[in-house]
Design an enzyme around this catalytic site. Structure first.
Site, short mmCIF file in Angstrom:
data_model
loop_
_atom_site.label_atom_id
_atom_site.label_comp_id
_atom_site.label_asym_id
_atom_site.label_seq_id
_atom_site.Cartn_x
_atom_site.Cartn_y
_atom_site.Cartn_z
N ARG A 51 0.85 -1.21 0.00
CA ARG A 51 0.00 0.00 0.00
C ARG A 51 0.88 1.25 0.00
O ARG A 51 0.63 2.21 -0.71
CB ARG A 51 -0.95 0.01 1.21
CG ARG A 51 -1.67 1.34 1.36
CD ARG A 51 -2.91 1.32 2.25
NE ARG A 51 -2.82 0.46 3.40
CZ ARG A 51 -2.08 0.71 4.51
NH1 ARG A 51 -1.40 1.83 4.59
NH2 ARG A 51 -2.06 -0.15 5.50
N TYR A 103 -17.16 15.19 -16.30
CA TYR A 103 -17.55 13.79 -16.20
C TYR A 103 -18.57 13.63 -15.06
O TYR A 103 -18.38 14.16 -13.96
CB TYR A 103 -16.30 12.95 -15.95
CG TYR A 103 -16.61 11.52 -15.58
CD1 TYR A 103 -17.36 10.72 -16.43
CD2 TYR A 103 -16.17 10.97 -14.37
CE1 TYR A 103 -17.67 9.41 -16.09
CE2 TYR A 103 -16.47 9.67 -14.03
CZ TYR A 103 -17.23 8.89 -14.89
OH TYR A 103 -17.54 7.61 -14.54
N ASP A 175 -7.94 17.96 -15.02
CA ASP A 175 -8.22 16.58 -15.41
C ASP A 175 -7.81 16.48 -16.89
O ASP A 175 -8.47 17.03 -17.77
CB ASP A 175 -9.72 16.29 -15.21
CG ASP A 175 -10.10 14.86 -15.60
OD1 ASP A 175 -9.37 14.24 -16.39
OD2 ASP A 175 -11.15 14.39 -15.12
N LYS A 200 -8.36 5.33 -19.40
CA LYS A 200 -8.70 5.75 -20.76
C LYS A 200 -7.47 5.68 -21.66
O LYS A 200 -6.94 4.61 -21.89
CB LYS A 200 -9.33 7.13 -20.70
CG LYS A 200 -10.43 7.26 -19.63
CD LYS A 200 -11.63 6.45 -20.02
CE LYS A 200 -12.67 6.14 -18.97
NZ LYS A 200 -12.73 6.75 -17.71
C1 LIG Z 1 -12.74 12.94 -17.71
C2 LIG Z 1 -12.85 11.86 -16.68
N1 LIG Z 1 -12.39 12.06 -15.44
C3 LIG Z 1 -12.45 11.09 -14.48
C4 LIG Z 1 -13.02 9.87 -14.74
C5 LIG Z 1 -13.10 8.83 -13.65
O1 LIG Z 1 -12.13 7.86 -13.84
P1 LIG Z 1 -12.29 6.30 -13.43
O2 LIG Z 1 -13.46 5.78 -14.20
O3 LIG Z 1 -10.97 5.73 -13.81
O4 LIG Z 1 -12.53 6.30 -11.96
C6 LIG Z 1 -13.51 9.61 -16.03
C7 LIG Z 1 -14.13 8.30 -16.33
O5 LIG Z 1 -14.84 8.15 -17.29
C8 LIG Z 1 -13.42 10.63 -17.02
O6 LIG Z 1 -13.90 10.43 -18.27
#
Ligand SMILES: Cc1ncc(COP(=O)(O)O)c(C=O)c1O
Length: 384
Positions: A51, A103, A175, A200
């Site tokens: 961890r 998101y 992000d 992604k």
């Molecule tokens: C732009 C964006 N930020 C954060 C996330 C969240 O990531 P995770 O699904 O890996 O938890 C996503 C997931 O689709 C996303 O598209």
């Protein structure tokens, strides 16, 4: 040559990497272990418990720091676990200003998890930087930017927001999931922190869920590392390995995603049954000039609205696709299609969603790296 001097396309392969100490393995072994032997209490080779740290995760974290032009990388069990760690930097009463088009899961963690701990969130249309300034007050601690936004592909001027954040001594987090460091590097534009859903494009093969944070500042890295270890939302060694392997071809994949993205965006823009296409590479995109300034290309994420379409019409189109797979997520080698109102953004209330343009007929595409003509033919038959 020092690794810091490598160009981006070399950093994806070599950044922060060295052959493994034990046998010189070129790819880091998957250290599938929870713990590490000690000769005396504290007598270990840098790792004591997985961890707190694991060599495969460290190899990934070093790669992440390198490709985002940061000094420290931290990997988590998912993108949302990485966001969770960022918000845990804050205290009750602190305020966050976030993009209003983001998101759905990011919106949900802000509103439904952290608001009840007394953190206040403001959602604003950041394409106009003045809208951010209006919400800044003595309690503002963090500006949360997503660019391009999901799913409306709005572009936010990172340099302008960074200037504002510095002026008011507020942390700026970006992000960078949609763009990836191949297209834009927020830390080079003045952001303090970059976050990824590495699930992604970084992973790139739709076979892993993982999150990442990258920062330059040691003090911030230490605080985040404390939270990573104390809250424990880490990723495992196998998942770290998969993302590290994905990153090695990031530049090649992103080049093709962007080429295919252009071909599909232009096809949709010229299609008589399509009303609107959202892709930052089109001259008609309202923030195209900012995109051109801060991005190296425009990627493979596209949203569009068919003419006069209802909720059901949009669903029919996504159901008829054959080469595109109807699925949540994005950023893999295969093309995916989604219906944000019923899928990725269903956790945002309808009026909130529609304020930012996520109408019932909106369709989102994650354009993969197949042959572009197959993708176009597939869209042609599904649109009818
Ligand atoms: C732009 C964006 N930020 C954060 C996330 C969240 O990531 P995770 O699904 O890996 O938890 C996503 C997931 O689709 C996303 O598209």
């Amino acid at each position: 040559m020092s690794q810091k001097k490598l160009k981006f396309n070399s950093k994806t392969i070599h950044g922060g990497q060295k052959p493994d100490k034990a046998y010189g393995a070129v790819m880091p072994p998957i250290y599938q272990t929870s713990t590490f032997a000690q000769t005396t209490p504290g007598g270990h080779q840098g790792f004591e418990y997985s961890r707190s740290g694991n060599p495969t995760r460290t190899a990934l974290e070093n790669s992440l720091a390198s490709i985002e032009s940061g000094n420290y990388g931290l990997a988590f069990g998912s993108g949302l676990a990485a966001m969770d760690a960022v918000i845990k930097l804050l205290n009750p009463g602190d305020e966050v200003i976030s993009t209003n088009d983001l998101y759905g899961g990011s919106y949900r963690i802000f509103k439904q998890i952290f608001e009840k701990y007394g953190i206040v969130f403001h959602f604003v249309a950041m394409q106009n930087v003045n809208e951010i300034e209006k919400k800044i007050n003595s309690k503002t601690r963090l500006i949360w930017v997503e660019t391009p936004t999901n799913p409306m592909m709005n572009i936010i001027d990172v340099k302008a927001v960074s200037k504002l954040a510095k002026q008011h001594k507020v942390l700026l987090a970006v992000d960078n999931t949609f763009a990836t460091p191949y297209l834009q590097r927020p830390l080079e534009m003045g952001a303090d922190l970059v976050m990824h859903s590495a699930t992604k494009y970084l992973g790139g093969h739709s076979d892993v869920v993982l999150g990442a944070l990258i920062v330059k500042d040691k003090e911030l890295a230490d605080q985040l590392y404390f939270i990573q270890n104390a809250s424990g939302a880490v990723c495992g060694p196998m998942d770290s390995f998969l993302v590290l392997r994905g990153i090695k071809t990031l530049h090649v994949r992103m080049q093709r995603h962007s080429e295919n993205g252009r071909a599909i965006a232009e096809f949709l823009q010229n299609h008589p049954k399509i009303e609107k296409v959202y892709w930052p590479g089109l001259d008609s995109h309202p923030n195209h000039l900012v995109a051109k300034e801060q991005m190296n290309d425009f990627g493979g994420m596209i949203s569009f609205i068919p003419k006069g379409a209802s909720y059901d019409d949009a669903i029919k189109i996504v159901e008829h696709l054959n080469v595109f797979t109807l699925a949540e997520s994005l950023g893999g080698v295969e093309s995916l299609a989604g219906h944000p109102a019923s899928m990725t953004h269903a956790s945002i209330p309808k009026e909130e969603r529609e304020k930012s343009g996520v109408v019932d007929s909106l369709i989102r595409l994650s354009v993969g790296i197949e042959d572009a003509s197959d993708l176009i033919e597939d869209l042609e038959q599904a649109i009818g």
